[in-house]
Design an enzyme around this catalytic site. Structure first.
Site, short mmCIF file in Angstrom:
data_model
loop_
_atom_site.label_atom_id
_atom_site.label_comp_id
_atom_site.label_asym_id
_atom_site.label_seq_id
_atom_site.Cartn_x
_atom_site.Cartn_y
_atom_site.Cartn_z
N GLU A 170 -11.20 6.63 1.95
CA GLU A 170 -12.51 6.43 3.41
C GLU A 170 -10.93 7.65 4.18
O GLU A 170 -10.22 7.21 4.41
CB GLU A 170 -12.52 5.06 3.84
CG GLU A 170 -13.58 4.25 3.39
CD GLU A 170 -14.29 2.73 3.67
OE1 GLU A 170 -15.06 2.73 3.90
OE2 GLU A 170 -12.78 2.46 4.10
N ASN B 281 -6.93 -1.03 -2.55
CA ASN B 281 -5.21 -1.87 -2.93
C ASN B 281 -7.19 -2.38 -5.09
O ASN B 281 -7.76 -3.00 -4.27
CB ASN B 281 -5.85 -2.93 -2.68
CG ASN B 281 -4.52 -3.40 -3.34
OD1 ASN B 281 -4.13 -3.25 -4.42
ND2 ASN B 281 -3.73 -4.98 -1.95
N LYS C 47 2.72 0.54 16.10
CA LYS C 47 1.67 1.73 14.58
C LYS C 47 1.89 3.03 16.39
O LYS C 47 1.75 3.72 16.61
CB LYS C 47 0.40 1.34 14.54
CG LYS C 47 0.29 0.44 12.91
CD LYS C 47 -1.30 0.36 12.53
CE LYS C 47 -1.62 -0.20 11.88
NZ LYS C 47 -1.04 0.20 10.28
N ASP D 251 10.72 3.16 5.28
CA ASP D 251 11.00 2.00 5.21
C ASP D 251 11.45 1.28 6.05
O ASP D 251 12.87 2.32 6.23
CB ASP D 251 10.48 0.71 3.85
CG ASP D 251 9.82 0.17 4.78
OD1 ASP D 251 8.74 -0.66 3.90
OD2 ASP D 251 10.67 -1.34 5.34
N SER E 209 -6.65 -0.83 8.17
CA SER E 209 -7.66 -1.91 7.56
C SER E 209 -8.70 -2.68 9.07
O SER E 209 -10.22 -2.60 8.42
CB SER E 209 -8.11 -1.81 6.35
OG SER E 209 -6.71 -3.48 6.34
N ASN F 246 -15.56 -2.37 3.88
CA ASN F 246 -15.45 -3.98 3.74
C ASN F 246 -16.82 -3.91 4.96
O ASN F 246 -16.93 -5.49 4.39
CB ASN F 246 -13.88 -4.02 4.90
CG ASN F 246 -12.87 -4.03 3.81
OD1 ASN F 246 -12.99 -3.61 2.49
ND2 ASN F 246 -11.70 -3.67 4.30
N VAL G 253 3.22 -2.53 9.16
CA VAL G 253 2.62 -3.66 9.76
C VAL G 253 0.83 -3.27 10.08
O VAL G 253 1.14 -2.60 11.33
CB VAL G 253 3.44 -4.70 10.02
CG1 VAL G 253 4.84 -5.67 8.87
CG2 VAL G 253 4.64 -3.68 11.05
N GLU G 254 0.45 -4.55 10.04
CA GLU G 254 -1.54 -4.33 10.88
C GLU G 254 -0.53 -4.69 12.36
O GLU G 254 -1.72 -5.88 12.77
CB GLU G 254 -1.94 -4.56 10.20
CG GLU G 254 -3.44 -4.62 10.60
CD GLU G 254 -3.85 -3.19 10.51
OE1 GLU G 254 -2.99 -2.14 9.81
OE2 GLU G 254 -5.57 -3.27 10.59
N MET H 247 0.76 -0.97 -0.09
CA MET H 247 -0.27 0.09 0.29
C MET H 247 0.84 0.89 0.27
O MET H 247 0.32 2.21 -0.33
CB MET H 247 -0.50 0.03 1.27
CG MET H 247 -1.39 -0.94 0.68
SD MET H 247 -2.45 -0.82 -0.33
CE MET H 247 -3.46 0.29 0.18
N HIS I 295 -7.99 5.56 4.80
CA HIS I 295 -7.79 4.50 3.99
C HIS I 295 -8.52 4.35 2.57
O HIS I 295 -9.94 4.75 2.06
CB HIS I 295 -8.60 3.10 5.49
CG HIS I 295 -8.97 1.94 4.88
ND1 HIS I 295 -10.00 1.57 3.32
CD2 HIS I 295 -8.35 0.99 4.67
CE1 HIS I 295 -9.78 0.42 3.67
NE2 HIS I 295 -8.26 -0.15 3.90
P1 NAI Z 1 3.18 -4.94 3.53
O1 NAI Z 1 3.39 -5.99 4.46
O2 NAI Z 1 3.11 -5.20 2.23
O3 NAI Z 1 4.16 -3.42 3.43
C1 NAI Z 1 4.33 -3.04 4.88
C2 NAI Z 1 5.71 -2.28 5.28
O4 NAI Z 1 6.28 -1.70 6.35
C3 NAI Z 1 6.65 -3.55 4.50
O5 NAI Z 1 8.08 -2.88 3.97
C4 NAI Z 1 7.57 -3.45 6.08
O6 NAI Z 1 9.19 -2.95 5.68
C5 NAI Z 1 7.22 -1.61 6.73
N1 NAI Z 1 7.69 -1.56 8.06
C6 NAI Z 1 6.88 -2.44 9.27
N2 NAI Z 1 7.21 -1.61 10.07
C7 NAI Z 1 8.09 -0.23 9.82
C8 NAI Z 1 8.03 0.67 10.91
N3 NAI Z 1 8.04 0.67 11.99
N4 NAI Z 1 8.34 1.65 10.03
C9 NAI Z 1 8.50 1.98 8.95
N5 NAI Z 1 8.21 0.38 8.19
C10 NAI Z 1 8.13 -0.30 8.57
O7 NAI Z 1 1.69 -4.50 4.30
P2 NAI Z 1 0.85 -3.92 3.36
O8 NAI Z 1 -0.62 -4.78 3.05
O9 NAI Z 1 0.89 -2.63 3.13
O10 NAI Z 1 -0.24 -2.70 4.14
C11 NAI Z 1 -0.24 -1.90 5.30
C12 NAI Z 1 -1.12 -1.56 6.17
O11 NAI Z 1 -1.70 -0.79 5.01
C13 NAI Z 1 -1.67 -2.03 6.74
O12 NAI Z 1 -1.74 -1.55 7.75
C14 NAI Z 1 -2.99 -3.24 6.48
O13 NAI Z 1 -3.90 -2.62 7.18
C15 NAI Z 1 -3.50 -1.03 5.04
N6 NAI Z 1 -4.15 -1.54 4.29
C16 NAI Z 1 -3.71 -2.75 2.66
C17 NAI Z 1 -4.63 -3.60 2.37
C18 NAI Z 1 -3.92 -4.27 0.65
O14 NAI Z 1 -4.78 -4.19 0.39
N7 NAI Z 1 -2.75 -4.36 1.50
C19 NAI Z 1 -5.33 -2.21 1.85
C20 NAI Z 1 -5.48 -1.11 2.67
C21 NAI Z 1 -4.71 -0.42 3.72
#
Ligand code: NAI
Length: 672
Positions: free
Chosen positions: A464, A455, A409, A349, A431, A502, A403-404, A330, A452
């Protein structure tokens, strides 16, 4: 030059300014009173008629040697006919009676004995483009904001001010029908190549002089003669119409979106005669204009305006710099989208490799968005790798997409709070976590809101803006303003599990999966949903989203373990598209569907209606629980967040409109 205001007042003009200069050139400047954009409503059209009267008389008397039509707005020429007035037409006869005088006036413009020049800067579409096509010569600026086109099909109609016939005559059937069927906005240089525009100038400032010269030299456009060429003749015309029909069928279903099919028929039958086509256009146009489909598509347009209106105007806060934390699925795409919308973005990151990968992945979007190398280079320069998080202190918006995990967070925001600018927007892309919980350890929890995204970010128009119990209104407002600034539609929603989108999608998808458990064919379910008007069936959607993600969302919403088939697939690592298999086997990014799945239409229609019932019920509940402010906003959110059949006007609107129909359909009503 005669005083513009004096003449306009004498003629009782409010939406146009009219003057005749010492060279006897008449200038009609469209500047709709009290509106930021020019739309051709009833009053401006009546006033234009007065102008035509005057020019006709002046031409006869020798006091006017030509007419130039321009816009008085800073940006934009004419955005089209006034959609707000479309609803006034209740019957086909009323449409015909409304359209006829406009077409007669356009004929009078076309038949003026003196040159008529349109000088275009900015958007010139729909009815505005039709007006321009009735002029003798068209000049446009090369500016990237200058676009012409026929977006009518998007409203369930086609051009009704004789634009069908005029565009074909001018640019030939291939370019003209293509423009009308696609409804796209055409750049000035392309429009010139196609024959819609006769001359390009570099800037807005050069328009008046070029228009003057065109009048003096009596320039006239040279139509490509769309009604005379080979393609206008039978059987070539029939062949062309057949090809257009095949192409259109690939994109939309005739029972959902009849307008393009009626347009092709119009061309097929009357594309050999300019005058016949003009007459037949009105006849074919009228039923579309009063159709349920067009009414619902107009509703969708107004809903999109209602979404944008959630961002207060003139709040004195304008986002320029964004800092995104988390360069995963995202975060990287959010960063890329913000850059493509003109903002500067720092991307952070834990892993520098991940940032590099995320930045590289945006190349595709930039290539699509920016046509020149200079613009693409500038975009690349605005997307800055920032592993140390230096951009936080300068950012107007900080978005977290890591990360979720609640504690991770929370710790991040606690740290951010000490570093961010005091008026910067603090947002999480979570999410599933509650905004209140993430904000809990903050010194000022009122600062945090959810932003929000869906994807894939570049394709989903809705975002949102999530209001936690603690979120301050000013921050929610900033959230909506930010989303609008990046050309997405904001939907302000309460922080409840699943927010709006959702929350309504999950029971719909779970319901469909439960039907598969009960022995229903997945292909049949997907086809039924598509027949209802969903962009993709629920089982294919579940595979696309990922069955693990679906299970997670189901858990959050308390829909947990009802679907055994899906749970088994997850257990065996079949997560859907991303693993190559879920409910379907996926090949080349597409699900392999069983060929022998043949179903009767009646059955599918009924099933389609049944499938969306859980979604409708949940949307209703969301309104009752105050997740969004109104039923209209719920409809808007569901249409733009899930692709829910736009021609049905939204789930709750559909439910209301079906209330009467269902009374006569006991079987369907009982099932629903
Ligand atoms: P992802 O796992 O693809 O990416 C997360 C990234 O955050 C990773 O590259 C990781 O290295 C980095 N990271 C982790 N901890 C960190 C920190 N303390 N500081 C800096 N970087 C850090 O996850 P994704 O899918 O992109 O999800 C991210 C957020 O977006 C979550 O909260 C998720 O619930 C939300 N979300 C995800 C959707 C999806 O379809 N994947 C849709 C809408 C929201």
């Amino acid at each position: 030059m005669q005083n513009e205001n004096a003449v306009s007042a004498e003629m009782d003009l409010r939406d146009w300014r009219f003057s005749v200069d010492i060279e006897r050139i008449a200038w009609a400047i469209f500047d709709r009173e009290g509106e930021s954009a020019n739309s051709l409503g009833r009053r401006p059209l009546e006033e234009l008629e007065q102008i035509v009267d005057r020019v006709e008389a002046g031409a006869k008397a020798g006091s006017i040697r030509g007419l130039v039509i321009m816009s008085g707005k800073e940006k934009g020429f004419i955005v089209g006919a006034d959609i707000r007035e479309f609803g006034d037409f209740k019957t086909e006869d009323q449409v015909v009676a409304g359209v006829k005088p406009v077409n007669q006036m356009l004929d009078r413009i076309e038949n003026l004995s003196v040159p008529v020049v349109a000088a275009i800067h900015g958007v010139c579409v729909g009815g505005g483009f039709e007006l321009v096509l009735a002029c003798h010569y068209r000049i446009a600026t090369r500016d990237s904001s200058t676009r012409v086109g026929f977006p009518e099909v998007k409203l369930g109609i086609f051009p009704g001010f004789n634009g069908t016939a005029r565009s074909i005559r001018l640019a030939g059937p291939v370019a003209a029908m293509g423009a009308m069927l696609k409804g796209s906005m055409i750049r000035a240089s392309v429009a010139k190549a196609q024959g819609f525009i006769d001359q390009l100038v570099d800037s807005k400032g050069a328009l008046r002089w070029a228009a003057r010269k065109a009048v003096m030299q009596k320039r006239k456009s040279k139509p490509k003669g769309g009604f005379k060429g080979l393609l206008a003749k039978w059987p070539a015309r029939g062949f062309l119409a057949g090809k257009m029909r095949d192409e259109t069928k690939k994109k939309v279903r005739e029972d959902h979106y009849p307008a393009p099919f009626r347009l092709i028929e119009l061309f097929e039958k009357f594309g050999g005669s300019y005058s016949d086509m003009k007459l037949a256009e009105t006849e074919a146009f009228a039923p579309l204009m009063v159709s349920e489909t067009s009414r619902n598509l107009r509703r969708v347009f107004f809903l999109s305006e209602a979404l944008k209106a959630q961002a207060p105007k003139g709040m004195g806060w304008k986002p320029m710099r964004v800092h995104v934390i988390g360069a995963g699925t995202m975060g990287a795409d959010i960063a890329g989208w913000c850059v493509a919308s003109g903002l500067e973005v720092t991307l952070q990151d834990l892993s520098a490799d991940q940032i590099a990968k995320g930045i590289k992945a945006q190349g595709k979007l930039f290539k699509k968005k920016f046509r020149t190398k200079a613009l693409k280079d500038a975009a690349e320069a605005r997307l800055i790798s920032d592993p140390q998080g230096r951009g936080v202190a300068r950012a107007d918006v900080v978005i977290e997409a890591i990360v979720e995990k609640l504690e991770v967070k929370q710790a991040l925001f606690k740290d951010l709070e000490t570093k961010m600018k005091p008026d910067a927007l603090m947002a999480t892309n979570t999410s599933s976590l509650k905004i209140e919980d993430i904000a809990e350890p903050l010194a000022d929890p009122g600062r945090l809101v959810g932003i929000h995204f869906f994807n894939p970010v570049a394709q989903m128009p809705l975002v949102e803006v999530v209001r936690g119990e603690q979120s301050r209104q000013t921050e929610v407002d900033k959230g909506a303003a930010f989303v609008t600034a990046i050309d997405k539609f904001p939907l302000v929603a309460k922080s409840v599990p699943g927010f709006l989108v959702n929350r309504v999608l999950a029971p719909y998808m779970m319901g469909a999966m439960a039907r598969v458990d009960a022995g229903e064919t997945k292909e049949k379910i997907d086809e039924a949903a598509r027949m209802f008007g969903m962009p993709m069936g629920p089982i294919e959607l579940a595979d696309t989203v990922g069955l693990d993600v679906c299970a997670h969302v189901g858990q959050i919403l308390g829909l947990g373990n009802e679907v055994t088939g899906a749970a088994k697939l997850v257990e065996s690592g079949k997560l859907g598209k991303k693993t190559g298999e879920g409910y379907y086997v996926w090949k080349d990014g597409k699900p392999v569907k069983s060929e022998d799945a043949r179903f009767g239409n009646g059955d599918l229609e009924k099933l389609g209606r049944e499938l969306v019932q859980p979604l409708i019920k949940e949307a209703q509940r969301a309104v009752e629980d105050g997740v969004v402010e109104s039923a209209d906003l719920a409809d808007a959110g569901v249409i733009f967040g899930t692709g829910f059949a736009p021609f049905r006007g939204g789930p709750l609107h559909y439910k209301d409109s079906m209330a009467g129909v269902e009374k006569n359909e006991p079987a369907a009503a009982a099932a629903e």
